[in-house]
Each structure stands twice: as C-alpha cells, then as structure tokens.
Design an enzyme around this catalytic site. Structure first.
Site, PDB file in Angstrom:
ATOM      1  N   HIS A 363       0.856  -1.174   0.000  1.00  0.00           N
ATOM      2  CA  HIS A 363       0.000   0.000   0.000  1.00  0.00           C
ATOM      3  C   HIS A 363       0.897   1.230   0.000  1.00  0.00           C
ATOM      4  O   HIS A 363       2.078   1.144   0.379  1.00  0.00           O
ATOM      5  CB  HIS A 363      -0.901   0.019   1.239  1.00  0.00           C
ATOM      6  CG  HIS A 363      -1.995  -1.016   1.215  1.00  0.00           C
ATOM      7  ND1 HIS A 363      -2.941  -1.078   0.221  1.00  0.00           N
ATOM      8  CD2 HIS A 363      -2.286  -2.022   2.087  1.00  0.00           C
ATOM      9  CE1 HIS A 363      -3.793  -2.081   0.464  1.00  0.00           C
ATOM     10  NE2 HIS A 363      -3.405  -2.679   1.591  1.00  0.00           N
ATOM     11  N   CYS A 406      -0.362   2.472  -4.471  1.00  0.00           N
ATOM     12  CA  CYS A 406      -1.105   3.692  -4.755  1.00  0.00           C
ATOM     13  C   CYS A 406      -0.265   4.903  -4.373  1.00  0.00           C
ATOM     14  O   CYS A 406       0.607   4.835  -3.511  1.00  0.00           O
ATOM     15  CB  CYS A 406      -2.415   3.711  -3.970  1.00  0.00           C
ATOM     16  SG  CYS A 406      -3.697   2.663  -4.666  1.00  0.00           S
TER      17      CYS A 406
END
Length: 533
Positions: A363, A406
């Site tokens: 992430h 991301c």
C-alpha cells in the site's frame, strides 16, 4: 619597472588560464564513466605507452599523461576534442570551444589517432557480446586460463601485447572475424585499401617502390587510377606531398575502391551513431530484491493477489529468467525495509554485477510506501541508499526500482478490484510530494511507478496488479525481440498496456509513470532459455 609590471601581469594571466584549463579537464573527467575511459585509453594506445595506460584509473590520468608529452596543453586542446569526437561525446566539445563540424574538418591535418586505431575501435563497436564470447572461445589457447571475461577493447589490447595484432599484422584478427561474423571483414578490408592508397602515394611521390605493399596484392590496386594534381590550398588531404607545397588528390582512386566495398568509415560522422548502452555482459547480471507486503498489522486491508505478482508466476520468474539473483522478502515493516536497504547498500558482490533491481509491492501514499507496520517509508529515502556516494560499488551501473503502490486518492472499489491505498482523502494537499521528489538526484536510476502521483493503482485479487502483470509480460515479449528494445521503450509499452485496462464497468483507469536519470540505454541481454510464459 613598467616592463617588469607587464611581466607580472602576463604571468598572472597565464596562471588564470592554467587554472581555468584544469577546471575544464576536471569537469570533462566527471562526465566520463568507466566505459568511456576504457575507450579513451584504447584510442591513445599509439600515443602513450602500455605502462602508462595500465596506470590509468580515470580520464584525468589520461589528460595528465597527454599533457606530459605535450599532446595536450591550455593553448592546444584539439587532441581532447578529437578523442571526445571519436567516442561521440559531442555535448562536451562546446566546453572546449569546438563544434563537431569544426573537429571533423580539422581531423585531416590535426588528428593524432591513427587510421589503424580508428579501425580497431570501429570494429569493437560492431562486435556483439555473443561475437566476443565466440572470439574468446577461438582464442582460448592464447588467453590466460583463469580469464573468464573481458571487453572487446581489452581483447584487442591483449592481442597487441602478445604481438598477435599490429598495423601490418591483421591475419589473426581477420581469421577471427571471418569465423564469428564475416560482415566485420568489411571494416578491415576498407582500412587495408585506404592504407594501400597511402603507401602507393608515398612510393610514387618519393619515386620508389614501398616494400610495405607486400601482402596486399589480393586487393588488386591499379596505380594508374591514382590521380595527381596541384591543389592550393589542400584539397581532399589524404596525404601531404613533398615540401614543394603539392598535395596528392586521390579522390578518383579512392572512389573506385569504395564502389566495391560497403560504405563504412571510421569517421563517426559518416555512420549512424550507435546508442551508448550500459555494459550488461559481466559474469553476473545482478541482484533483484522483491519486497512483497500483503499483510498489515493495523487497519490496512490484505493485498490479495500480490503473491501472484511477486512469487508464483511473475516478477521472481521473469527477473530470474533475465539472469538476476532474486531475493524475496514478505511483509517487511518500515524498520525492516530500511535495514534491508542498509544491508544491500554494503553488499560486496555488487562489484561484479551489471545492475541492481528492487521491486516493492505494498500500500502507499504520495511519495511513499507502507511497511507491514503501516508506517510510511519515503521512496526517495529507499533509493538514496544506492547513490554513487552511498553505494560506490554500484556507481555508474543502472539501478532499477519498480514500485507497485497507490500514490494518492482512493477509488470506489468494484468486484475483484481493490486499491493499494489507505485513505488518501485524509492527506492534506500541502503534504503531498510532487513526482519530481521521487526522482533521485544522482545518475543511473530508473523509477517505475505503477501510477502517477495522486492516483490509485489497481490489483485483481486473482490475477495480480495491472502494472506488474503488464511489466512482466512486456519484458518477456520484448527483451528477446530482434529490435533489442531498451528498458524505456519497454516501459512505454507497459504504459500503453495499462492505459487500455479498466474495471468491469469501464470507469476506473490507471496510468503508470517512469522517471529516470539513466545516462545510457539499458538493454537486457537475450536469455538462452525461453521466457517463463
């Protein structure tokens, strides 16, 4: 007193010129890497002794030796301009006050690199890595037994030291070229014909027959085709005549000879410039680290499908196929990630490796990735461990970082689609890092981001991430292609692939972003085994 003052004024100007001149040399030295220094050493082999060249560690050493022999000084820098021109570093010529056109025009009467040396250098540029390996195999009885690899220029220098190669002794070189790639003979034959022309002119102008023509009878040179005429000033100055200010114009003879040969020349301006590429033919390709964070301690969701990217079918298999030694690290905390970077920064084996690759799947937020402890690690900090200063064994070698995470705003999820982000909407806009902040200041880095700054990237829980799957597919497809695609061309294809993908409703899109400070083209050698499809 007035005369004395003039002397001190001139002396001061000379000192200033000397300092300025040496600053120029230092600046040029900083722009030249290991391969360029090797090329300069080879081109200077007729000007400097082997003992001097063996002591060279940098371009600065070469400049010093050239100055010692007065080939190079603050008033005459043409030898350096010629060397930069020969290795096609035209951008540095302006620092010496030259244009490449001026250098080319003056090579005829000011150039010091012999036609023989130019021919060998041109030959080295056309010999592929596979050709070089075959040549070394053919010469295995003449090479040191413990020798495992050498560059083409090193091989040519070795042959010269062993008296197996010289200006008038090309038989061994011709035999090797004939066996590994007959096309290379065109370069040698062209040089031999031009050499015969010059020898004939020397003989005719001097009214004597040159013994150096022996061994060249097979070229069938017609002396009558060599035309002479006066030319003031010099024209087509292949050779300066006697001291009666006459020059020999051999245009007609040379043009007839060249009609029978491919239009190849040792003049770099008359051939298509080959791209400068990183050396990727060492005994070991390099290491590839894969940090795959799938499980997190706190509120971040499990990154289902990431193992397909990292281990089972994609990154590990593809980079192993490309010749790298792959090391996989699952679920690393922020501290463990930095400890890993510190450990690999000081890894001694980098010295014998061609490159370094690091893939991080996690992430992320703008300009950073999450450790398994949900603490952010800036991407810039990760890369800073491998700058030339921090990791000198990887200096001038390509360092590739691929980040699947991301970099911003979370997007509404669809079936089988998840976003690799926590909640970017809570991130203050003033805290976001621009994409340029992730680009290293040092040279030889490539940063491949799964998405542009501020946006999410997507992962299929069964098939893996769009970006990593596209990257692996394109590497397998384009590395073996006949075009010899470099990494930036491959990443452009990855951009095209990912940009065409969408979620089930066709609403969610993704755009990867490569950023780089590479100085040369990076082309992976074609593996012997078929790709792991």
């Amino acid at each position: 007193p007035r005369t004395q003052g003039k002397f001190w004024e001139n002396s001061s100007m000379d000192d200033n010129m000397s300092v300025s001149f040496r600053k120029q040399l230092l600046m040029i030295n900083e722009h030249l890497g290991t391969e360029e220094v090797e090329a300069l050493k080879f081109l200077c082999s007729d000007l400097l002794s082997f003992r001097q060249l063996e002591a060279v560690k940098s371009a600065q050493d070469i400049f010093q030796f050239l100055m010692t022999k007065d080939f190079l000084n603050k008033k005459d820098t043409f030898i350096l301009a010629e060397l930069l021109y020969r290795i096609r570093y035209h951008s540095l010529l302006q620092d010496l006050g030259y244009t490449k056109e001026e250098v080319r025009e003056n090579l005829c009467h000011k150039g010091k690199v012999s036609n023989y040396r130019q021919m060998l250098y041109e030959l080295s540029e056309d010999i592929t890595r596979e050709d070089l390996q075959r040549a070394m195999f053919l010469l295995r009885d003449k090479l040191p037994k413990k020798l495992t690899s050498m560059s083409c220029l090193e091989l040519l220098t070795f042959l010269e030291k062993q008296a197996l190669l010289a200006e008038n002794n090309l038989q061994t070189l011709e035999k090797i070229c004939e066996d590994i790639s007959p096309d290379l003979l065109a370069i040698i034959n062209k040089y031999k014909m031009e050499r015969v022309i010059i020898i004939i002119i020397d003989s005719l102008v001097g009214h004597s027959q040159s013994p150096e023509l022996s061994g060249y009878e097979d070229l069938n040179i017609d002396k009558d085709s060599v035309q002479f005429r006066e030319c003031l000033p010099w024209e087509n100055c292949w050779h300066h005549g006697p001291q009666d200010d006459k020059a020999v114009n051999v245009t007609h003879g040379i043009s007839e000879l060249r009609e029978a040969q491919p239009a190849r020349t040792s003049d770099p301006e008359n051939k298509i410039e080959k791209p400068i590429i990183y050396k990727m033919d060492g005994p070991h390709r390099g290491y590839c680290l894969i940090i795959n964070n799938s499980n997190f301690i706190g509120t971040l969701q499990e990154r289902r499908g990431s193992c397909k990217d990292a281990v089972t079918e994609s990154l590990a298999r593809v980079f192993t196929w490309l010749g790298l030694d792959v090391k996989t690290y699952p679920d690393q905390t922020s501290v463990e990630i930095e400890n890993l970077m510190q450990e690999w920064r000081t890894w001694n084996d980098h010295r014998d490796r061609d490159c370094f690759v690091c893939c991080i799947l996690s992430h992320g937020e703008s300009g950073s990735i999450y450790g398994a402890d949900e603490q952010e690690v800036p991407i810039r900090r990760i890369m800073s461990y491998f700058t030339a200063r921090q990791c000198p064994q990887l200096a001038e070698k390509p360092k590739l970082f691929f980040i699947q995470a991301c970099q911003g705003k979370e997007i509404q999820q669809a079936v089988y689609i998840e976003a690799d982000a926590q909640n970017p909407d809570l991130l203050p806009i003033q805290q976001r890092v621009s994409p340029s902040e992730s680009i290293p200041e040092e040279a030889d880095f490539l940063l491949g981001m799964a998405t542009v700054d501020g946006y999410a990237s997507f992962r299929h829980i069964q098939q893996g991430t769009w970006y990593i799957q596209a990257l692996c597919n394109k590497l397998q497809l384009l590395v073996p292609s006949s075009r010899g695609e470099d990494i930036l061309s491959i990443l452009t294809e990855v951009n095209e692939d990912v940009s065409k993908r969408a979620d089930n409703l066709g609403r969610k899109k993704q755009m990867p972003q490569p950023a780089y400070t590479l100085r040369k083209k990076l082309i992976f050698p074609v593996p012997r085994n078929p790709p792991p499809l």
